[in-house]
Motif scaffolding. Structure first.
Motif, PDB file in Angstrom:
ATOM      1  N   THR A  91      -0.507  -4.102   5.487  1.00 36.72           N
ATOM      2  CA  THR A  91      -1.885  -3.994   5.155  1.00 36.72           C
ATOM      3  C   THR A  91      -2.613  -3.515   6.745  1.00 36.72           C
ATOM      4  O   THR A  91      -3.700  -3.054   6.236  1.00 36.72           O
ATOM      5  CB  THR A  91      -2.590  -5.587   5.559  1.00 36.72           C
TER       6      THR A  91
ATOM      7  N   TYR B  65       1.079  -9.554   8.728  1.00 36.56           N
ATOM      8  CA  TYR B  65       0.238  -8.317   7.680  1.00 36.56           C
ATOM      9  C   TYR B  65       1.298  -6.592   8.118  1.00 36.56           C
ATOM     10  O   TYR B  65       0.642  -5.609   7.701  1.00 36.56           O
ATOM     11  CB  TYR B  65      -0.739  -8.379   8.259  1.00 36.56           C
TER      12      TYR B  65
ATOM     13  N   SER C 142       1.796  -9.821   3.316  1.00 33.47           N
ATOM     14  CA  SER C 142       2.078  -8.639   2.675  1.00 33.47           C
ATOM     15  C   SER C 142       1.683  -8.868   0.738  1.00 33.47           C
ATOM     16  O   SER C 142       1.778  -9.316   0.484  1.00 33.47           O
ATOM     17  CB  SER C 142       3.938  -8.069   2.523  1.00 33.47           C
ATOM     18  N   VAL C 143       1.202  -8.000   0.258  1.00 38.81           N
ATOM     19  CA  VAL C 143      -0.273  -7.924  -0.690  1.00 38.81           C
ATOM     20  C   VAL C 143       1.770  -7.558  -2.081  1.00 38.81           C
ATOM     21  O   VAL C 143       2.026  -6.936  -2.060  1.00 38.81           O
ATOM     22  CB  VAL C 143      -1.334  -6.512  -0.557  1.00 38.81           C
TER      23      VAL C 143
ATOM     24  N   ASN D  80       5.000  -2.292  -0.949  1.00 39.49           N
ATOM     25  CA  ASN D  80       3.994  -3.600  -0.775  1.00 39.49           C
ATOM     26  C   ASN D  80       2.477  -2.599  -1.223  1.00 39.49           C
ATOM     27  O   ASN D  80       2.559  -1.117  -1.688  1.00 39.49           O
ATOM     28  CB  ASN D  80       3.466  -3.943   0.676  1.00 39.49           C
ATOM     29  N   LEU D  81       2.737  -3.541  -1.764  1.00 37.00           N
ATOM     30  CA  LEU D  81       0.374  -3.327  -2.917  1.00 37.00           C
ATOM     31  C   LEU D  81       1.246  -2.538  -4.088  1.00 37.00           C
ATOM     32  O   LEU D  81       0.748  -1.758  -4.232  1.00 37.00           O
ATOM     33  CB  LEU D  81      -0.598  -2.634  -1.880  1.00 37.00           C
TER      34      LEU D  81
ATOM     35  N   MET E  93       1.120  -1.503   0.213  1.00 33.52           N
ATOM     36  CA  MET E  93       0.226  -0.214  -0.028  1.00 33.52           C
ATOM     37  C   MET E  93       0.956   0.946   0.217  1.00 33.52           C
ATOM     38  O   MET E  93       0.659   2.212  -0.219  1.00 33.52           O
ATOM     39  CB  MET E  93      -0.782   0.196   1.486  1.00 33.52           C
TER      40      MET E  93
END
Length: 235
Positions: free
Chosen positions: A45, A81, A101-102, A118-119, A1
């Motif tokens: 996240t 997370y 983690s995305v 991340n993301l 993110m």
């Protein structure tokens, strides 16, 4: 993110961090720093501001970045997370990326600098952010801004960006803490805010306020008159 960068200028010892995200208020959530401790970036996240604060406390107490990150991560059952990076006063770095983690998620480092995210649209975001910092000439803040723009150009947060922040600290200077909490173009807004901070009257005022190395600093009478004139628009 989020993608972030923490760095130390080897010549001056100045510390700096920058971050951008597709959500609100990245400066308040992610970046932590103190000129007598180091820097941290806590994201993910379900990010833990406790991680960021705790890492700073441990580095202030003498722990390395690696030790501080390990100390915060290991007892936390929600660590999968979360993501944490840290930079200590000697330029040592460390990073942790939780298993949930995305993607794309991860970190990159070089002497005196660590990038995490991340993301992301892809791992090229991490690589471009780091490369831009290492390749860009100039002062630390300029290099950090260049790194954010490079990361955004390489794909950025996969949702786009809504907020951005810049933090620059040193024992002999006033802290520079700039935050764009919500914007359609947060990097452009952060760049404009930084440019404004380097002009008068703000820049002159920063030259006379207390610092860690000079905690009782105040303007001389003639300096006070100049600062007052600049603030009122007379100079």
């Amino acid at each position: 993110m989020t993608f972030s960068i923490l760095a130390r200028d080897a010549k001056t010892g100045i510390l700096g961090g920058a971050a951008a995200t597709g959500s609100l208020c990245v400066g308040g959530w992610v970046l932590r720093g103190a000129a007598d401790a180091g820097l941290s970036a806590s994201q993910g996240t379900a990010p833990s501001t406790l991680w960021g604060d705790g890492a700073l406390d441990r580095m202030r107490g003498g722990e390395t970045a690696e030790s501080a990150v390990a100390s915060m991560v290991s007892p936390d059952e929600g660590r999968d997370y979360r993501q944490l990076s840290a930079l200590d006063l000697q330029g040592g770095t460390a990073a942790f990326t939780g298993a949930h983690s995305v993607p794309a998620a991860g970190s990159r480092s070089a002497p005196g600098v660590v990038v995490a995210g991340n993301l992301l649209a892809g791992e090229a975001v991490l690589e471009s952010t780091l490369s831009a910092f290492l390749d860009h000439p100039g002062e630390l803040a300029e290099r950090l801004l260049a790194a954010l723009f490079a990361g955004a150009a390489a794909g950025s947060d996969s949702r786009g960006l809504q907020s951005a922040a810049l933090l620059v600290l040193g024992r002999d200077r006033a802290p520079l803490t700039l935050r764009v909490d919500m914007s359609d173009t947060p990097l452009d807004a952060l760049r404009a805010l930084y440019d404004r901070s380097q002009s008068q009257p703000y820049a002159g005022w920063c030259e006379v306020v207390p610092t860690l190395d000079n905690p009782h600093r105040a303007p001389l009478p003639e300096e006070f008159e100049l600062v007052a004139d600049q603030a009122s628009g007379k100079a």
